[in-house]
Enzyme design. Structure first.
Site, short mmCIF file in Angstrom:
data_model
loop_
_atom_site.label_atom_id
_atom_site.label_comp_id
_atom_site.label_asym_id
_atom_site.label_seq_id
_atom_site.Cartn_x
_atom_site.Cartn_y
_atom_site.Cartn_z
N ARG A 294 -4.19 -1.97 -3.39
CA ARG A 294 -4.24 -0.58 -3.85
C ARG A 294 -3.12 0.26 -3.23
O ARG A 294 -2.66 1.23 -3.84
CB ARG A 294 -5.61 0.02 -3.53
CG ARG A 294 -5.91 1.36 -4.23
CD ARG A 294 -7.38 1.71 -4.09
NE ARG A 294 -7.74 2.95 -4.76
CZ ARG A 294 -7.88 4.12 -4.16
NH1 ARG A 294 -7.68 4.22 -2.85
NH2 ARG A 294 -8.21 5.20 -4.84
N ILE B 62 -5.56 8.57 -8.94
CA ILE B 62 -6.08 7.20 -8.99
C ILE B 62 -7.56 7.32 -8.64
O ILE B 62 -7.93 8.04 -7.71
CB ILE B 62 -5.33 6.27 -7.99
CG1 ILE B 62 -5.87 4.84 -8.02
CG2 ILE B 62 -5.37 6.80 -6.57
CD1 ILE B 62 -5.07 3.85 -7.15
N SER B 63 -8.40 6.65 -9.42
CA SER B 63 -9.85 6.75 -9.21
C SER B 63 -10.23 6.12 -7.88
O SER B 63 -9.54 5.25 -7.36
CB SER B 63 -10.60 6.03 -10.32
OG SER B 63 -10.12 6.42 -11.58
N LYS B 64 -11.41 6.55 -7.35
CA LYS B 64 -11.95 5.92 -6.14
C LYS B 64 -12.21 4.45 -6.44
O LYS B 64 -12.72 4.13 -7.52
CB LYS B 64 -13.32 6.52 -5.82
CG LYS B 64 -13.34 7.93 -5.36
CD LYS B 64 -14.78 8.32 -5.10
CE LYS B 64 -14.88 9.76 -4.71
NZ LYS B 64 -16.23 10.14 -4.28
N PRO B 65 -11.94 3.56 -5.48
CA PRO B 65 -12.24 2.15 -5.75
C PRO B 65 -13.70 1.92 -6.09
O PRO B 65 -14.02 1.07 -6.93
CB PRO B 65 -11.86 1.43 -4.44
CG PRO B 65 -11.36 2.47 -3.51
CD PRO B 65 -11.30 3.79 -4.20
#
Ligand code: SAH
Length: 276
Positions: free
Chosen positions: A93, A119-122
């Site tokens: 990431r 970027i979205s949270k994992p």
């Protein structure tokens, strides 16, 4: 584990109009007209500009153990699809965010990727991809992603599905995602520049459709392009709340019609029309 119908893993006509013979793999991550596999990903190509390898290493968290920790935390929260967990463990990431943010890359937080996008949270990526797969045993069939952003979720998807088409409406991010993804050399991932509101009819029908941007409602093109037996996962505005609240919507397309279920609240950037 539930059985999902299988879908053709590959198209005869690719996004750029080229043809792929039966049984032949498309060359690489296809973008609109470009093949990104050609250049080496070693060395400076994958490195934020102007930094030495030593500087990058100093700032970058130990990638393997930090990703392992991240996967462990997701498992503690009840996420369990082994293929999704493995994919989250593989995709680096930190390569998808700016060098100044790399120290935070393995925290469960969304991060800016430029042009007001994130970027979205994992944890949210894992949750949405797990919902999309719905307990599928092997790889999911063909998937359409709306909102490539930096390309992180597209990479995760391409490790758990046979073929992925990912559309981005902002040219700069489309190009950036192609650069970010080069190191993974994912032959089954096709990056498209365009307005994802219209889906991507050439790739339909899809076993799964996933959106990383939320609108007032789900465009009809998306459900039209979903295969019977397929599933759509997207953030959508839910009525009533002030300020307006988004939640995860899951739509299953069955032989009898569409079945909708609303899940937890989420915060995604808005789904917008047109390209820029
Ligand atoms: N999953 C992405 C998250 C990107 S944020 C990642 O891993 O980085 C959502 C993205 O959706 C933004 O880049 C935004 O530009 C894009 N987007 C919004 N509306 C869109 C549309 N109609 N078509 C394609 N992309 C869209």
């Amino acid at each position: 584990m539930k059985h999902r119908p299988s879908f053709p893993s590959r198209l005869n006509v690719l996004a750029d109009g080229s043809h792929v013979a039966a049984g032949q793999r498309p060359g690489a991550i296809k973008t609109t007209g470009q093949n990104v596999r050609t250049k080496s990903i070693a060395g400076s190509a994958a490195r934020p500009s102007g930094q030495t390898a030593a500087q990058v290493l100093q700032r970058t968290p130990d990638p393997i153990s930090t990703r392992r920790n991240m996967v462990r935390k997701l498992a503690d929260r009840g996420l369990s699809d082994p293929r999704v967990m493995a994919a989250i463990g593989i995709v680096e990431r930190h390569r998808f965010v700016d060098s100044a943010l790399q120290a935070q890359a393995y925290e469960d937080t969304s991060l800016p990727i430029g042009l007001g996008q994130t970027i979205s949270k994992p944890g949210v990526v894992a949750r949405m991809v797990e919902l999309l797969r719905d307990g599928c045993e092997g790889k999911l069939g063909r998937v359409l992603e709306i909102g490539t952003g930096c390309g992180y979720q597209a990479a995760v998807l391409s490790l758990v599905a046979t073929e992925v088409y990912s559309i981005e409406r902002l040219r700069w991010l489309h190009d950036k995602a192609r650069d970010n993804l080069r190191y993974l050399r994912l032959a089954n991932l096709h990056l498209l520049f365009g307005d994802g509101m219209a889906g991507f009819a050439k790739g339909a029908p899809y076993a799964g459709i996933i959106a990383a941007a939320g609108g007032d409602e789900i465009p009809q093109a998306w459900t039209d392009q979903l295969a019977v037996g397929g599933r759509l996962v997207a953030p959508v505005l839910v009525a009533g709340g002030k300020p307006a609240q988004q939640a995860l919507l899951v739509i299953d397309k069955t032989a009898l019609g569409l079945r909708r279920a609303v899940f937890e609240a989420v915060h995604f950037v808005p789904l917008k029309s047109g390209v820029a």
